[in-house]
Scaffold this active site. Structure first.
Site, PDB file in Angstrom:
ATOM      1  N   SER A  91       0.592  -1.462  -0.043  1.00  0.00           N
ATOM      2  CA  SER A  91       0.103  -0.149  -0.217  1.00  0.00           C
ATOM      3  C   SER A  91       1.320   1.381  -0.093  1.00  0.00           C
ATOM      4  O   SER A  91       1.256   1.275  -0.902  1.00  0.00           O
ATOM      5  CB  SER A  91      -0.952   0.172   1.141  1.00  0.00           C
ATOM      6  OG  SER A  91      -2.250   0.572   1.087  1.00  0.00           O
ATOM      7  N   ASP A 135     -11.881 -18.061 -17.564  1.00  0.00           N
ATOM      8  CA  ASP A 135     -10.619 -16.913 -17.853  1.00  0.00           C
ATOM      9  C   ASP A 135      -9.550 -17.896 -17.369  1.00  0.00           C
ATOM     10  O   ASP A 135      -8.921 -17.103 -16.713  1.00  0.00           O
ATOM     11  CB  ASP A 135     -11.334 -15.882 -16.748  1.00  0.00           C
ATOM     12  CG  ASP A 135     -11.469 -16.075 -15.221  1.00  0.00           C
ATOM     13  OD1 ASP A 135     -11.599 -17.119 -15.026  1.00  0.00           O
ATOM     14  OD2 ASP A 135     -11.214 -15.664 -14.227  1.00  0.00           O
ATOM     15  N   ASP A 149     -15.269 -20.840  -8.400  1.00  0.00           N
ATOM     16  CA  ASP A 149     -14.130 -19.847  -7.566  1.00  0.00           C
ATOM     17  C   ASP A 149     -15.551 -19.271  -7.443  1.00  0.00           C
ATOM     18  O   ASP A 149     -15.898 -19.195  -7.511  1.00  0.00           O
ATOM     19  CB  ASP A 149     -13.446 -19.624  -8.940  1.00  0.00           C
ATOM     20  CG  ASP A 149     -12.022 -19.993  -8.379  1.00  0.00           C
ATOM     21  OD1 ASP A 149     -11.769 -20.970  -7.710  1.00  0.00           O
ATOM     22  OD2 ASP A 149     -10.856 -20.073  -9.771  1.00  0.00           O
ATOM     23  N   ASP A 176      -8.377  -5.917  -5.823  1.00  0.00           N
ATOM     24  CA  ASP A 176      -7.991  -4.624  -4.981  1.00  0.00           C
ATOM     25  C   ASP A 176      -8.832  -4.067  -5.459  1.00  0.00           C
ATOM     26  O   ASP A 176      -9.361  -3.330  -6.017  1.00  0.00           O
ATOM     27  CB  ASP A 176      -6.595  -4.844  -4.922  1.00  0.00           C
ATOM     28  CG  ASP A 176      -5.793  -3.158  -4.217  1.00  0.00           C
ATOM     29  OD1 ASP A 176      -7.385  -2.923  -3.550  1.00  0.00           O
ATOM     30  OD2 ASP A 176      -4.862  -3.791  -3.780  1.00  0.00           O
ATOM     31  N   HIS A 189      -6.661  -5.684  -1.163  1.00  0.00           N
ATOM     32  CA  HIS A 189      -5.645  -5.537  -0.580  1.00  0.00           C
ATOM     33  C   HIS A 189      -5.003  -5.411   0.610  1.00  0.00           C
ATOM     34  O   HIS A 189      -5.038  -5.905   1.626  1.00  0.00           O
ATOM     35  CB  HIS A 189      -6.474  -3.891   0.235  1.00  0.00           C
ATOM     36  CG  HIS A 189      -5.615  -2.750  -0.366  1.00  0.00           C
ATOM     37  ND1 HIS A 189      -4.742  -2.569  -0.959  1.00  0.00           N
ATOM     38  CD2 HIS A 189      -4.774  -2.042   0.271  1.00  0.00           C
ATOM     39  CE1 HIS A 189      -3.853  -1.527  -1.016  1.00  0.00           C
ATOM     40  NE2 HIS A 189      -3.682  -0.957  -0.347  1.00  0.00           N
TER      41      HIS A 189
END
Length: 560
Positions: A195, A266, A272, A413, A452
């Site tokens: 961060s 994907d 998932d 995030d 994050h």
């Protein structure tokens, strides 16, 4: 060490020939102490530096000098040195250095801070110390809440301290203290942060390219001025809705629709609860639009508009957030973007408003509607850009000094758009002569389903910030060990195995593992009856799709 592993380019500079072949490990014999720990309080001298504490801490539990205090368990015995430096009359840069009393691996690790910092990151210091590193941290020059920048108003020197000077002061004083306590200085030096700590990590590579042999930069807030302008964009987008704030049900609806359309298409699994590669998800948000008001299966047009603005981001300023990773209350949109009934109370709102009120327009009565988005950005760049941004793509000095850089971020995030990491990575590739040259010293890892710096439904433990895998000393599954091996032996990480623990609790065992791949490669499930929980069932391969992504945006983010 295998026969193919050889010391990196810096080995001859630091490593006696007799131990060049020593395995990495974390149990190198410590050098003999030249000064006892307690003596450092009186014997250590450096200009503008005051030592306030020098004490030997016995193995076991350390109780932090914070309010409230925290108990950190499982630590070895170490020498704790605390103090502050005053490079200017308005500076007070706090720091702590922890040095193993025994079992030092002859290496130094400096950890980054988060948000506006304002305190020593004690919890981040624990894991490196347990691994045998001497470790240091700083409060970045002030004491305050992590979301509070009021200390910066009227204090330009403190802003510089926060931007980069506290980093350099802490590096220099910590290395000197280690050398005073041991018979020699650290043989290797590393920096690791996420961060704002990721911004600091890239600041180190750009501004102080010879201070660290290796750097781990997690989810960096390096394009600070543009990122925080994007926070204002999201706050305004939500404030403009007529049908009321976005609810948990609203973001659940969006998230479920995204997964229904894209999960399993994907490269990941259809089961998932996250996207494996969001760039491959061409989600059509407008399909969820109602004609007028909300229902259980659709959203009012003004809410669709607000979500689309958040997905897209402010044009030519900063990339958006989505699709994927919207719904989790603890780590995604409800925490970072929506807030408890008011976007100004979200973490993005708190950070963005405090930044502009105290750093860009101090003591001016600024509010989120005072200026246009563009004018806010223009003034932010003029007044703070050179101090806070670490966006220079020319990493030639760092590369020439033999430095290695690993960057990572979570695809889910919602604090800092993961596309920002890709934009910087591409800029470095362009500035440094292309992927072949860049990959010799710099690699980016995108983490599916991670929020994050950690958390989220994906495999989110790989040695970052103390989130360790089952074997922290294994370079194949630990990002710090992977960096150390790259620096020591020149062996770049081709993948890193990330672990998902049950309920994100290491004591409850492993739920599944996935390989993290150096971008632009992505992990793809090979199928054919292979285990869905074993990382070996996934292969790193190049996706030939659109890696500029931006989730429907036509404009590239402006990283200037």
């Amino acid at each position: 060490m295998t026969e193919t592993e050889r010391p990196g380019r810096r080995a001859s500079r630091y490593l006696p020939a007799a131990i060049v072949g020593t395995v990495i490990g974390f149990a190198a014999s410590p050098a003999s102490a030249t000064t006892s720990c307690s003596q450092l309080a009186s014997s250590f001298h450096r200009p503008n530096t005051t030592i306030t504490t020098a004490q030997s801490v016995p193995a076991g539990t350390f109780v932090t000098p914070t309010t409230p205090p925290q108990s950190i368990t499982g630590l070895p015995d170490f020498c704790r040195v605390a103090g502050f430096t005053t490079p200017t009359s308005d500076s007070h840069i706090g720091f702590e250095v922890w040095i193993p009393e025994t079992g030092w691996n002859s290496k130094y690790l400096q950890v980054g801070c988060g948000g506006f910092c304002g305190a020593i990151s004690y919890q981040q210091m624990a894991d490196p110390l347990q691994r045998g590193y001497a470790v240091a941290a700083t409060d970045d020059g002030h004491q305050a809440s992590v979301v509070d920048a009021s200390w910066a108003a009227g204090h330009p020197e403190k802003l510089i301290d926060f931007g980069y000077r506290a980093l350099k002061e802490t590096t220099d004083v910590s290395k000197a203290i280690i050398k005073a306590f041991k018979s020699a200085g650290a043989r290797r030096s590393y920096f690791m942060g996420c961060s704002d700590g990721g911004r600091e990590a890239l600041m180190e590579a750009q501004r102080f390219p010879r201070d660290f042999d290796g750097i781990v930069a997690g989810a960096p807030a390096n394009n600070w001025t543009n990122l925080f302008t994007g926070f204002l964009w999201n706050e305004r987008a939500l404030s403009a809705t007529k049908a009321g704030d976005l609810s948990q049900a609203d973001v659940d609806l969006v998230s479920n629709a995204v997964l229904a359309q894209c999960a399993g298409r994907d490269g990941g699994l259809s089961t998932d609860k996250f996207l494996n590669n969001p760039l491959a998800c061409k989600f059509k948000l407008e399909k969820l639009s109602c004609r007028a008001t909300n229902s259980a299966t659709c959203l009012a047009p003004d809410k669709i508009e607000a979500i689309q603005k958040i997905f897209s981001g402010p044009p030519r300023i900063f990339p958006g957030y989505g699709p994927g990773g919207e719904a989790n209350v603890a780590v995604n949109w409800p925490l970072w973007i929506l807030g408890p009934g008011n976007p100004a109370l979200s973490l993005q709102g708190l950070f963005g408003n405090s930044y502009f009120q105290n750093m860009v327009f101090p003591n001016s009565g600024w509010n989120p509607n005072t200026f246009s988005i563009e004018e806010n950005l223009r003034q932010a760049r003029i007044r703070t850009g050179a101090i806070l941004n670490s966006v220079d793509p020319n990493l030639q000095p760092f590369a020439q000094s033999g430095g290695k850089l690993i960057q990572y971020t979570g695809w889910a995030d919602t604090a800092i758009s993961p596309q920002s990491d890709i934009d910087y990575f591409k800029a470095v590739n362009e500035a440094m002569g292309g992927p072949r040259r860049t990959s010799e010293f710099y690699r980016l890892f995108m983490v599916p389903g991670m929020a994050h710096c950690g958390g989220g439904p994906g495999a989110n433990a790989f040695g970052q910030g103390g989130a360790t895998g089952p074997n922290p000393s294994d370079p194949e599954s630990d990002i710090l060990s992977a960096l150390d091996r790259w620096v020591e032996f020149g062996r770049a990480p081709e993948k890193i195995i990330a672990t998902k623990y049950r309920n994100d609790d290491r004591t409850q065992g492993v739920a599944f593992q996935r390989p993290l791949c150096p971008f632009p490669k992505m992990a793809k499930y090979e199928g054919r009856g292979a285990s869905t929980t074993d990382a070996s069932s996934f292969e790193c391969s190049r996706d030939e799709g659109d890696h500029d992504g931006h989730h429907g945006r036509d404009e590239r983010a402006d990283n200037r």
